[in-house]
Design a protein around this motif. Sequence first.
Motif, short mmCIF file in Angstrom:
data_model
loop_
_atom_site.label_atom_id
_atom_site.label_comp_id
_atom_site.label_asym_id
_atom_site.label_seq_id
_atom_site.Cartn_x
_atom_site.Cartn_y
_atom_site.Cartn_z
N CYS A 1 -1.25 6.91 1.40
CA CYS A 1 -0.95 6.38 0.07
C CYS A 1 -0.58 4.90 0.20
O CYS A 1 -0.50 4.36 1.32
N LEU A 2 -0.32 4.25 -0.89
CA LEU A 2 0.00 2.83 -0.90
C LEU A 2 1.23 2.49 -0.07
O LEU A 2 1.23 1.52 0.69
N CYS A 3 2.29 3.30 -0.18
CA CYS A 3 3.53 2.99 0.54
C CYS A 3 3.58 3.57 1.95
O CYS A 3 4.46 3.23 2.73
N SER B 1 0.55 6.89 -5.82
CA SER B 1 -0.87 6.91 -5.44
C SER B 1 -1.44 8.32 -5.51
O SER B 1 -0.91 9.23 -4.89
N PRO B 2 -2.56 8.52 -6.25
CA PRO B 2 -3.23 9.81 -6.20
C PRO B 2 -3.85 9.99 -4.82
O PRO B 2 -4.51 9.07 -4.31
N THR C 1 -7.76 6.12 -0.62
CA THR C 1 -6.68 6.33 0.35
C THR C 1 -7.18 6.35 1.78
O THR C 1 -6.39 6.30 2.72
N LEU C 2 -8.49 6.42 1.98
CA LEU C 2 -9.07 6.46 3.32
C LEU C 2 -8.92 5.09 3.99
O LEU C 2 -9.15 4.06 3.38
N ASP C 3 -8.50 5.09 5.26
CA ASP C 3 -8.33 3.83 5.99
C ASP C 3 -9.64 3.09 6.19
O ASP C 3 -9.70 1.87 6.04
N ASP C 4 -10.70 3.80 6.53
CA ASP C 4 -12.01 3.19 6.76
C ASP C 4 -13.00 3.82 5.79
O ASP C 4 -13.48 4.93 6.01
N THR C 5 -13.31 3.11 4.73
CA THR C 5 -14.20 3.66 3.70
C THR C 5 -15.68 3.46 4.00
O THR C 5 -16.52 3.87 3.21
#
Length: 134
Positions: A7-9, A79-80, A98-102
Amino acid sequence: MTMTGQCLCGAVSYTIEGDLQMCGVCHCKNCQRQAGSSYSVLFAVADEQIVIEGVLTTYDDHADSGNVVHRHFCGICGSPVKTSLPTQPGVTFIKAGTLDDTSVLHPQIHFWTGSKQPWVEIDSDVPQIEGNPG
């Protein structure tokens, strides 16, 4: 393949082992509201492929069909993160942002296009479903 996200945080994170089952773009009004945008990009994995760390808060939404949609989000940053559907047991739908590598994502379908914003253009080569894909 191993994929990670958060998530964002960073209070909620996940690890996925294996390949994605699908990647799609949902244009339903509820996904627009949840994403605060014109659509929601998501991908599906089997429940056993994903390990989630941290605490998710759940909002029980209802689709136009009347079916329950469990929307899971970080209770700290909002964050959803994922969606689960009782009508599709064993499958987790992860919010693609939310995926680190899109770079692994390639949407294969657009659904609920009957609700899409009029200025959104969709490649005619990508399958589209106007309403409920299920």
